[in-house]
Design a protein around this motif. Structure first.
Motif, PDB file in Angstrom:
ATOM      1  N   HIS A   1     -13.703   1.325  10.925  1.00 41.13           N
ATOM      2  CA  HIS A   1     -12.446   1.951  10.483  1.00 41.13           C
ATOM      3  C   HIS A   1     -11.631   2.400  11.694  1.00 41.13           C
ATOM      4  O   HIS A   1     -10.413   2.256  11.728  1.00 41.13           O
ATOM      5  CB  HIS A   1     -12.733   3.171   9.608  1.00 41.13           C
ATOM      6  CG  HIS A   1     -12.741   2.872   8.136  1.00 41.13           C
ATOM      7  ND1 HIS A   1     -11.674   2.304   7.479  1.00 41.13           N
ATOM      8  CD2 HIS A   1     -13.695   3.062   7.188  1.00 41.13           C
ATOM      9  CE1 HIS A   1     -11.958   2.170   6.192  1.00 41.13           C
ATOM     10  NE2 HIS A   1     -13.183   2.610   5.993  1.00 41.13           N
ATOM     11  N   ILE A   2     -12.313   2.937  12.685  1.00 40.99           N
ATOM     12  CA  ILE A   2     -11.618   3.418  13.893  1.00 40.99           C
ATOM     13  C   ILE A   2     -11.058   2.223  14.680  1.00 40.99           C
ATOM     14  O   ILE A   2      -9.954   2.274  15.218  1.00 40.99           O
ATOM     15  CB  ILE A   2     -12.597   4.250  14.754  1.00 40.99           C
ATOM     16  CG1 ILE A   2     -13.065   5.476  13.961  1.00 40.99           C
ATOM     17  CG2 ILE A   2     -11.948   4.662  16.076  1.00 40.99           C
ATOM     18  CD1 ILE A   2     -14.260   6.197  14.568  1.00 40.99           C
ATOM     19  N   TYR A   3     -11.808   1.112  14.689  1.00 33.20           N
ATOM     20  CA  TYR A   3     -11.385  -0.057  15.474  1.00 33.20           C
ATOM     21  C   TYR A   3     -10.217  -0.814  14.838  1.00 33.20           C
ATOM     22  O   TYR A   3      -9.654  -1.714  15.454  1.00 33.20           O
ATOM     23  CB  TYR A   3     -12.585  -0.977  15.760  1.00 33.20           C
ATOM     24  CG  TYR A   3     -13.249  -0.538  17.054  1.00 33.20           C
ATOM     25  CD1 TYR A   3     -14.035   0.609  17.078  1.00 33.20           C
ATOM     26  CD2 TYR A   3     -13.022  -1.211  18.239  1.00 33.20           C
ATOM     27  CE1 TYR A   3     -14.588   1.062  18.260  1.00 33.20           C
ATOM     28  CE2 TYR A   3     -13.572  -0.769  19.426  1.00 33.20           C
ATOM     29  CZ  TYR A   3     -14.356   0.368  19.422  1.00 33.20           C
ATOM     30  OH  TYR A   3     -14.886   0.818  20.610  1.00 33.20           O
ATOM     31  N   ALA A   4      -9.819  -0.431  13.612  1.00 35.02           N
ATOM     32  CA  ALA A   4      -8.602  -1.019  13.032  1.00 35.02           C
ATOM     33  C   ALA A   4      -7.410  -0.726  13.938  1.00 35.02           C
ATOM     34  O   ALA A   4      -6.391  -1.419  13.902  1.00 35.02           O
ATOM     35  CB  ALA A   4      -8.366  -0.454  11.638  1.00 35.02           C
ATOM     36  N   ASN A   5      -7.543   0.308  14.788  1.00 34.63           N
ATOM     37  CA  ASN A   5      -6.471   0.638  15.724  1.00 34.63           C
ATOM     38  C   ASN A   5      -6.331  -0.395  16.841  1.00 34.63           C
ATOM     39  O   ASN A   5      -5.307  -0.441  17.515  1.00 34.63           O
ATOM     40  CB  ASN A   5      -6.716   2.022  16.340  1.00 34.63           C
ATOM     41  CG  ASN A   5      -6.380   3.136  15.373  1.00 34.63           C
ATOM     42  OD1 ASN A   5      -5.207   3.350  15.065  1.00 34.63           O
ATOM     43  ND2 ASN A   5      -7.402   3.817  14.849  1.00 34.63           N
ATOM     44  N   TRP A   6      -7.362  -1.173  17.076  1.00 30.78           N
ATOM     45  CA  TRP A   6      -7.304  -2.190  18.145  1.00 30.78           C
ATOM     46  C   TRP A   6      -6.963  -3.570  17.605  1.00 30.78           C
ATOM     47  O   TRP A   6      -7.271  -4.571  18.228  1.00 30.78           O
ATOM     48  CB  TRP A   6      -8.628  -2.229  18.918  1.00 30.78           C
ATOM     49  CG  TRP A   6      -8.720  -1.211  20.010  1.00 30.78           C
ATOM     50  CD1 TRP A   6      -8.174  -1.295  21.262  1.00 30.78           C
ATOM     51  CD2 TRP A   6      -9.413   0.043  19.978  1.00 30.78           C
ATOM     52  NE1 TRP A   6      -8.479  -0.179  22.000  1.00 30.78           N
ATOM     53  CE2 TRP A   6      -9.240   0.661  21.225  1.00 30.78           C
ATOM     54  CE3 TRP A   6     -10.162   0.700  19.008  1.00 30.78           C
ATOM     55  CZ2 TRP A   6      -9.799   1.902  21.544  1.00 30.78           C
ATOM     56  CZ3 TRP A   6     -10.707   1.948  19.320  1.00 30.78           C
ATOM     57  CH2 TRP A   6     -10.523   2.526  20.570  1.00 30.78           C
ATOM     58  N   LEU A   7      -6.375  -3.627  16.408  1.00 30.65           N
ATOM     59  CA  LEU A   7      -6.012  -4.928  15.837  1.00 30.65           C
ATOM     60  C   LEU A   7      -4.527  -5.205  16.031  1.00 30.65           C
ATOM     61  O   LEU A   7      -3.703  -4.292  15.980  1.00 30.65           O
ATOM     62  CB  LEU A   7      -6.317  -4.944  14.335  1.00 30.65           C
ATOM     63  CG  LEU A   7      -7.777  -5.130  13.937  1.00 30.65           C
ATOM     64  CD1 LEU A   7      -7.929  -4.932  12.437  1.00 30.65           C
ATOM     65  CD2 LEU A   7      -8.313  -6.502  14.351  1.00 30.65           C
TER      66      LEU A   7
ATOM     67  N   CYS B   1      -5.928   0.591   6.866  1.00 34.93           N
ATOM     68  CA  CYS B   1      -6.605   1.898   6.760  1.00 34.93           C
ATOM     69  C   CYS B   1      -7.690   1.818   5.694  1.00 34.93           C
ATOM     70  O   CYS B   1      -8.810   2.278   5.881  1.00 34.93           O
ATOM     71  CB  CYS B   1      -5.604   2.989   6.387  1.00 34.93           C
ATOM     72  SG  CYS B   1      -4.508   3.449   7.734  1.00 34.93           S
ATOM     73  N   THR B   2      -7.351   1.242   4.537  1.00 36.00           N
ATOM     74  CA  THR B   2      -8.350   1.100   3.470  1.00 36.00           C
ATOM     75  C   THR B   2      -9.292  -0.056   3.832  1.00 36.00           C
ATOM     76  O   THR B   2      -9.031  -0.818   4.769  1.00 36.00           O
ATOM     77  CB  THR B   2      -7.654   0.848   2.119  1.00 36.00           C
ATOM     78  OG1 THR B   2      -6.618  -0.100   2.340  1.00 36.00           O
ATOM     79  CG2 THR B   2      -7.037   2.104   1.556  1.00 36.00           C
ATOM     80  N   ASP B   3     -10.373  -0.186   3.066  1.00 30.92           N
ATOM     81  CA  ASP B   3     -11.423  -1.149   3.435  1.00 30.92           C
ATOM     82  C   ASP B   3     -10.897  -2.579   3.577  1.00 30.92           C
ATOM     83  O   ASP B   3     -10.169  -3.069   2.712  1.00 30.92           O
ATOM     84  CB  ASP B   3     -12.544  -1.104   2.391  1.00 30.92           C
ATOM     85  CG  ASP B   3     -13.380   0.159   2.532  1.00 30.92           C
ATOM     86  OD1 ASP B   3     -13.208   0.885   3.530  1.00 30.92           O
ATOM     87  OD2 ASP B   3     -14.218   0.411   1.641  1.00 30.92           O
ATOM     88  N   ASN B   4     -11.291  -3.215   4.657  1.00 31.10           N
ATOM     89  CA  ASN B   4     -10.878  -4.607   4.947  1.00 31.10           C
ATOM     90  C   ASN B   4     -11.893  -5.205   5.911  1.00 31.10           C
ATOM     91  O   ASN B   4     -12.706  -4.468   6.502  1.00 31.10           O
ATOM     92  CB  ASN B   4      -9.469  -4.614   5.551  1.00 31.10           C
ATOM     93  CG  ASN B   4      -9.418  -3.937   6.914  1.00 31.10           C
ATOM     94  OD1 ASN B   4      -9.673  -4.576   7.930  1.00 31.10           O
ATOM     95  ND2 ASN B   4      -9.154  -2.631   6.950  1.00 31.10           N
ATOM     96  N   ALA B   5     -11.859  -6.520   6.076  1.00 33.56           N
ATOM     97  CA  ALA B   5     -12.839  -7.152   6.972  1.00 33.56           C
ATOM     98  C   ALA B   5     -12.292  -7.335   8.384  1.00 33.56           C
ATOM     99  O   ALA B   5     -13.069  -7.526   9.328  1.00 33.56           O
ATOM    100  CB  ALA B   5     -13.271  -8.503   6.406  1.00 33.56           C
ATOM    101  N   ALA B   6     -10.960  -7.253   8.549  1.00 32.60           N
ATOM    102  CA  ALA B   6     -10.394  -7.425   9.898  1.00 32.60           C
ATOM    103  C   ALA B   6     -10.942  -6.339  10.831  1.00 32.60           C
ATOM    104  O   ALA B   6     -11.257  -6.603  12.000  1.00 32.60           O
ATOM    105  CB  ALA B   6      -8.874  -7.369   9.833  1.00 32.60           C
ATOM    106  N   MET B   7     -11.089  -5.122  10.299  1.00 35.82           N
ATOM    107  CA  MET B   7     -11.619  -4.027  11.139  1.00 35.82           C
ATOM    108  C   MET B   7     -13.073  -4.306  11.532  1.00 35.82           C
ATOM    109  O   MET B   7     -13.514  -3.916  12.618  1.00 35.82           O
ATOM    110  CB  MET B   7     -11.480  -2.678  10.414  1.00 35.82           C
ATOM    111  CG  MET B   7     -12.379  -2.532   9.193  1.00 35.82           C
ATOM    112  SD  MET B   7     -12.024  -1.001   8.297  1.00 35.82           S
ATOM    113  CE  MET B   7     -13.519  -0.848   7.301  1.00 35.82           C
ATOM    114  N   ILE B   8     -13.819  -4.988  10.678  1.00 37.53           N
ATOM    115  CA  ILE B   8     -15.217  -5.350  10.994  1.00 37.53           C
ATOM    116  C   ILE B   8     -15.200  -6.365  12.147  1.00 37.53           C
ATOM    117  O   ILE B   8     -15.969  -6.257  13.114  1.00 37.53           O
ATOM    118  CB  ILE B   8     -15.933  -5.954   9.751  1.00 37.53           C
ATOM    119  CG1 ILE B   8     -15.824  -5.027   8.533  1.00 37.53           C
ATOM    120  CG2 ILE B   8     -17.386  -6.338  10.060  1.00 37.53           C
ATOM    121  CD1 ILE B   8     -16.437  -3.647   8.688  1.00 37.53           C
TER     122      ILE B   8
END
Ligand code: KG4
Ligand code: ZN
Length: 349
Positions: free
Chosen positions: A126-132, A317-324
């Motif tokens: 979730h935190i790494y969604a910021n690096w997308l 912000c909500t659940d997604n696979a890009a953050m994974i």
């Protein structure tokens, strides 16, 4: 490197393809597909684990297929399975039935396609969604040390990130998570699940000063949170109201949202000062809340103007696979398919 990532920790079934150039400080989203069984859960007022897992089974293969089909063509032609360097999957935390669908699907694909697997902690992701980077989310100049506030349906945590390999957990909720508080207050107001975004829109027409709800643990010395007392206070007020009209609902929504936002912002800024961070990163479903974002912007400007605030675009912000995929791209610790197990209790190490 190019990674096919899968997320199935709760009620979203998601697959994405993320690429990362070693010279770049971000992951690029090449495709991102999310299917959700939320509509089913909104009728029951919360997630029923068995139903969530059964729905995951229905969606998982179509979602993976679509993520691959949706890839943009590059100058070298369309991406093929052979071009993938690894598969990534949410290992935990989450509902065991839901997690198993993703983990076992990835193990099968890895075996068939002869690819390694990168297991990922959903909370850090979730935190790494910021690096997308996407068509609308540009690269960000995130500087360390950073402080992350993870606010989702299951978690409320503060984490100091010294660098990509060093995370220090400062504190978390002792009872309900921030998203859970929104959802439970929503249930008291007869709003469908998940109530966070609905409370946010009700609050736009309400007066946040009309009810003085508690702001639990706002002044405590630690970095823990507690939201169950707020829910109880809302319940007491709701019981007193003879006829709940839309205006009263809006006033309760605005006042309760204000309490949650105040606690989150005050504690995060206190931690940012103590750990002398350069960036604050928000992540998780509640980070989509505009009031939370605006309050952070305002208080940071007033109190710690050298600190920069970063929030993922709302759909990330909500659940997604890009953050994974993003977390995996920064931590490509590859394992063989027979070394991966789902772990519903996974937390910050
Ligand atoms: O991160 P997420 O999709 O799933 C978990 O990992 O839990 O977060 C879902 C939570 C739900 O509790 C939902 O009500 C809340 O995030 N949420 C919001 C908003 N959008 C989603 N809460 C407040 N305001 C929003 N705009
Ligand atoms: Zn989540």
């Amino acid at each position: 490197m190019k990674i096919l990532a899968i997320e199935t920790s709760c009620d979203e079934t998601a697959a994405a393809i993320v690429s990362k150039n070693p010279k770049e400080n971000f992951g690029r989203v090449l495709s991102n597909i999310v299917a959700s069984s939320l509509a089913l859960h909104s009728k029951t007022g919360g997630i029923i684990p068995d139903i969530a897992a059964r729905e995951q089974l229905k969606y998982i293969i179509p979602v993976v297929e679509k993520a691959i089909e949706n890839l943009p063509s590059t100058k070298d032609g369309k991406l093929r399975i052979e071009d993938l360097d690894a598969l990534a999957v949410t290992q935990g935390p989450g509902l065991i039935g839901s997690l198993l669908i993703g983990v076992e699907t990835v193990k099968t694909l890895a075996y068939l396609w002869k690819k390694p697997i990168i297991p990922v902690n959903h909370l850090l992701a979730h935190i790494y969604a910021n690096w997308l980077v996407t068509d609308t989310q540009k690269p960000k100049a995130i500087k360390f040390p950073a402080l992350a506030l993870l606010v989702s349906g299951g978690h409320t945590d503060l984490v100091v990130i010294k660098n990509h390999k060093n995370f220090k957990w400062l504190g978390g909720t002792r009872d309900d998570a921030a998203g859970e508080a929104f959802d439970k207050i929503g249930r008291l107001l007869n709003l469908p699940y998940p109530a966070g975004p609905i409370i946010e829109s009700y609050a736009l027409n309400g007066d946040e000063k009309s009810f003085s709800f508690p702001r639990p643990m706002i002044g405590s010395k630690d970095f823990d949170f507690s939201f169950s007392g707020l829910k109880a206070a809302v319940m007491r007020e709701v019981k007193k109201i003879k006829k709940m009209d839309e205006k009263t609902k809006a006033d309760i929504a605005a006042s309760a949202q204000k309490s949650i936002v105040e606690v989150l912002v005050r504690k995060t800024i206190k931690a940012a000062k103590k750990y002398d961070v350069k960036s604050i990163l928000l992540g998780g479903g509640v980070a989509a809340n505009q009031k939370l974002r605006e309050t952070f912007e305002k208080r940071i400007k007033e109190q710690i103007p050298i600190v920069k605030l970063f929030c993922p675009e709302k759909s990330l912000c909500t659940d997604n696979a890009a953050m994974i995929g993003a977390y995996a791209a920064f931590h490509p610790e590859k394992k063989s398919w027979n070394k991966i197990t789902a772990n519903p209790e996974l937390y910050f190490d």
